[in-house]
Design an enzyme around this catalytic site. Structure first.
Site, PDB file in Angstrom:
ATOM      1  N   TYR A 126     -36.614  38.125  -5.440  1.00  0.00           N
ATOM      2  CA  TYR A 126     -37.571  38.406  -4.367  1.00  0.00           C
ATOM      3  C   TYR A 126     -38.752  39.155  -4.959  1.00  0.00           C
ATOM      4  O   TYR A 126     -38.852  40.371  -4.918  1.00  0.00           O
ATOM      5  CB  TYR A 126     -36.881  39.132  -3.199  1.00  0.00           C
ATOM      6  CG  TYR A 126     -36.128  38.083  -2.425  1.00  0.00           C
ATOM      7  CD1 TYR A 126     -36.680  37.549  -1.275  1.00  0.00           C
ATOM      8  CD2 TYR A 126     -34.961  37.541  -2.919  1.00  0.00           C
ATOM      9  CE1 TYR A 126     -36.049  36.517  -0.614  1.00  0.00           C
ATOM     10  CE2 TYR A 126     -34.329  36.508  -2.273  1.00  0.00           C
ATOM     11  CZ  TYR A 126     -34.865  36.002  -1.130  1.00  0.00           C
ATOM     12  OH  TYR A 126     -34.260  34.970  -0.492  1.00  0.00           O
ATOM     13  N   ASP A 213     -22.968  27.146  -7.760  1.00  0.00           N
ATOM     14  CA  ASP A 213     -23.033  25.732  -7.359  1.00  0.00           C
ATOM     15  C   ASP A 213     -21.652  25.222  -6.949  1.00  0.00           C
ATOM     16  O   ASP A 213     -21.503  24.541  -5.924  1.00  0.00           O
ATOM     17  CB  ASP A 213     -23.676  24.844  -8.443  1.00  0.00           C
ATOM     18  CG  ASP A 213     -23.317  25.257  -9.863  1.00  0.00           C
ATOM     19  OD1 ASP A 213     -22.764  26.357 -10.044  1.00  0.00           O
ATOM     20  OD2 ASP A 213     -23.592  24.486 -10.791  1.00  0.00           O
ATOM     21  N   ASP A 237     -28.907  34.761   0.324  1.00  0.00           N
ATOM     22  CA  ASP A 237     -29.789  34.287   1.394  1.00  0.00           C
ATOM     23  C   ASP A 237     -29.441  32.837   1.738  1.00  0.00           C
ATOM     24  O   ASP A 237     -29.256  32.464   2.898  1.00  0.00           O
ATOM     25  CB  ASP A 237     -31.238  34.405   0.890  1.00  0.00           C
ATOM     26  CG  ASP A 237     -32.251  34.241   2.005  1.00  0.00           C
ATOM     27  OD1 ASP A 237     -31.854  34.186   3.182  1.00  0.00           O
ATOM     28  OD2 ASP A 237     -33.457  34.187   1.705  1.00  0.00           O
ATOM     29  N   ASP A 241     -27.062  31.203   5.208  1.00  0.00           N
ATOM     30  CA  ASP A 241     -27.508  30.217   6.204  1.00  0.00           C
ATOM     31  C   ASP A 241     -26.467  29.106   6.297  1.00  0.00           C
ATOM     32  O   ASP A 241     -26.152  28.620   7.384  1.00  0.00           O
ATOM     33  CB  ASP A 241     -28.859  29.607   5.813  1.00  0.00           C
ATOM     34  CG  ASP A 241     -30.032  30.354   6.441  1.00  0.00           C
ATOM     35  OD1 ASP A 241     -29.916  31.582   6.613  1.00  0.00           O
ATOM     36  OD2 ASP A 241     -31.059  29.710   6.761  1.00  0.00           O
TER      37      ASP A 241
END
Ligand code: NAD
Length: 353
Positions: A126, A213, A237, A241
Site C-alpha cells: 500500500y 496462490d 485485502d 473479498d
C-alpha cells in the site's frame, strides 16, 4: 463510549443509517451509553471543506473512543488518500479483522465456513501509506512505473500476535499463515520468520503455512478447514473479498481496523456506486463491523456488556437471515431500510430473535 460516525460515499449513508439505529437499540438494551458525533468525510467533506478528511477531524477521532466509517469512493479521489487510508495510518490501525461465516439462513456459495482473515493494515503493497512522506507508487519514466512493498519485523510480529490471540479465543485454535515466500524470499521470508517466532508463544494453536496462490484453491475446495488466516496487507485485502463473497455476499463482509488504542468499524467492501441510493444495499456488513467494534471496546476495558451486545447483534443478523428478512444480494427481497428496521426489532425484543 464516544463514537464518531462518518457516513461516507455511495451506499455509505444508507448502511450507516441502518447501523446507527442498530447501535442505538443495542445501547439502550445493554446500557452502553454510546454518545455519537456525526461528521463528514469523503465526497461530502470535499464539497464543504475541499478535502476528504480535514486535520481537525483526525484529532476529533483521536480523542474519541471509536469510529464508524461508511464506505468511500477512493477511486474518485485522484490519487489523494481517502478517509480509510488516512485513519488507518493516523491511528496506527495495524490489524484488519475480517470474519466470514455462513448461517442457517445463508448457507454460503461453497458450503459451511467460519473463518477470520487477519490482515496487516499499515505496510505491505500500500504505497500510499507505507512511507513517512510521499507515495511509493512511482513513475520512473512515462512508460515505467514501480511500487514499493514494505515489510517490517515489527509489523509482521504484531499482526501475527493479533492473529494468535484471536485463535486462542476461538474453539478450533487453528491458524494459517498465507505468504509468497517462495518468490518474495526476502520480504515474505521476513514476514514468515517473524510469524514463526510468535507461534512459539502459542503452542496450543495448530499452525500451517500456505502459499497465497495455492490458498485460493484450498479455500474454494474446503472452506470449512480454515479458522484464523494471517497474511500481509494486499493478500489479505484480496483474500477477504473472496471469503466474504463465499460466505454469501460481499454485503455480509464485516471488518474492524484495530490498533493498540483506537478502532474503526468499516465494511469490507467499497461504496457500491452501482446500487447507491436505491435502497438495495445490504446493511449487515456494517452492522456486523459495528458488533466487532463493541466487542473490541468491551474486551479492552473489561466491560462484558459490550461483548454481550455484540453477540446479540450477531444473533439478530442470524434471525433476520433465517426469517428471510434480507436484501437481494443474499437472495432476499427486502430493502436496506426494512432490513435495518428488522434488525432493530429483533434486537429490542430478544424473544423475536
Ligand atoms: P465495491 O466493493 O463497492 O462493489 C463490488 C460489488 O459488490 C458491486 O457489485 C456492489 O454492488 C456489491 N456490493 C458491495 N457492497 C454491497 C452491499 N453492502 N450490499 C450489496 N451489494 C454490495 O467495489 P467497487 O465497485 O470496485 O468500488 C467502488 C468504490 O469503492 C471505488 O471508488 C473503490 O475505490 C472504493 N472502495 C473503497 C474501499 C474502502 O474504503 N475500504 C474498499 C473497496 C473499494
Amino acid at each position: 463510549m464516544r463514537l464518531v460516525v462518518l457516513p461516507g460515499d455511495g451506499i455509505g449513508p444508507e448502511i450507516v443509517a441502518a447501523t446507527e439505529a442498530v447501535l442505538e437499540a443495542a445501547s439502550q438494551r445493554f446500557q452502553l451509553g454510546i454518545a455519537t458525533t456525526r461528521e463528514l468525510a469523503g465526497q461530502a467533506s470535499i464539497a464543504r471543506y475541499g478535502r476528504p478528511v480535514r486535520p481537525e477531524l483526525v484529532e476529533l477521532v483521536r480523542a474519541a473512543d471509536a469510529l464508524l466509517l461508511g464506505p468511500t469512493s477512493t477511486l474518485d479521489y485522484a490519487g489523494e488518500p481517502g478517509p480509510s487510508a488516512i485513519f488507518r495510518k493516523a491511528l496506527d490501525l495495524f490489524a484488519n479483522i475480517r470474519p466470514a461465516r455462513t448461517y442457517p439462513g445463508l448457507p454460503g456459495r461453497l458450503g459451511a465456513m467460519d473463518l477470520v482473515v487477519v490482515r496487516e493494515n499499515t505496510e505491505g503493497f500500500y504505497a500510499d501509506r507505507n512511507m513517512a512522506h510521499g507515495n511509493a507508487d512511482i513513475l520512473v519514466t512515462e512508460d515505467v512505473a514501480i511500487a514499493i512493498r514494505k515489510i517490517t519485523r515489527e509489523g509482521s510480529t504484531r499482526i501475527a500476535r493479533a492473529g494468535f490471540e484471536l485463535a486462542m479465543r476461538r474453539p478450533r485454535r487453528r491458524l494459517s499463515l498465507v505468504h509468497k515466500a517462495n518468490v518474495l524470499t526476502t520480504s515474505d521470508g521476513l514476514f514468515l520468520a517473524a510469524c514463526r517466532d510468535v507461534a512459539r508463544d502459542f503452542p496450543e494453536v495448530a499452525v500451517e503455512e500456505i502459499i497465497v496462490d495455492a490458498m485460493m484453491a484450498h479455500l474454494v475446495r474446503d472452506p470449512a478447514r480454515f479458522d484464523v488466516i494471517v497474511t500481509t496487507n494486499m493478500f489479505g485485502d484480496i483474500l477477504s473479498d473472496l471469503t466474504a463473497e463465499m460466505s454469501g455476499s460481499l454485503g455480509m463482509g464485516g471488518s474492524l481496523n484495530a490498533g493498540a488504542r483506537h478502532a474503526m468499524a468499516q465494511a469490507a467492501h467499497g461504496s457500491a456506486p452501482d446500487i447507491a441510493g436505491r435502497d438495495l444495499a445490504n446493511p449487515m456488513s456494517l452492522v456486523l463491523s459495528a458488533a466487532q467494534l463493541l466487542e473490541w471496546h468491551g474486551r479492552g476495558r473489561g466491560e462484558p456488556r459490550f461483548g454481550e451486545a455484540a453477540k446479540a447483534i450477531e444473533q439478530a443478523v442470524a434471525a433476520c437471515l433465517a426469517a428471510g428478512e434480507k436484501t437481494r444480494d443474499v437472495g432476499g427481497g427486502k430493502g436496506t431500510r426494512e432490513v435495518g428496521a428488522a434488525l432493530v426489532r429483533r434486537l429490542s425484543a430478544p424473544a423475536a430473535a
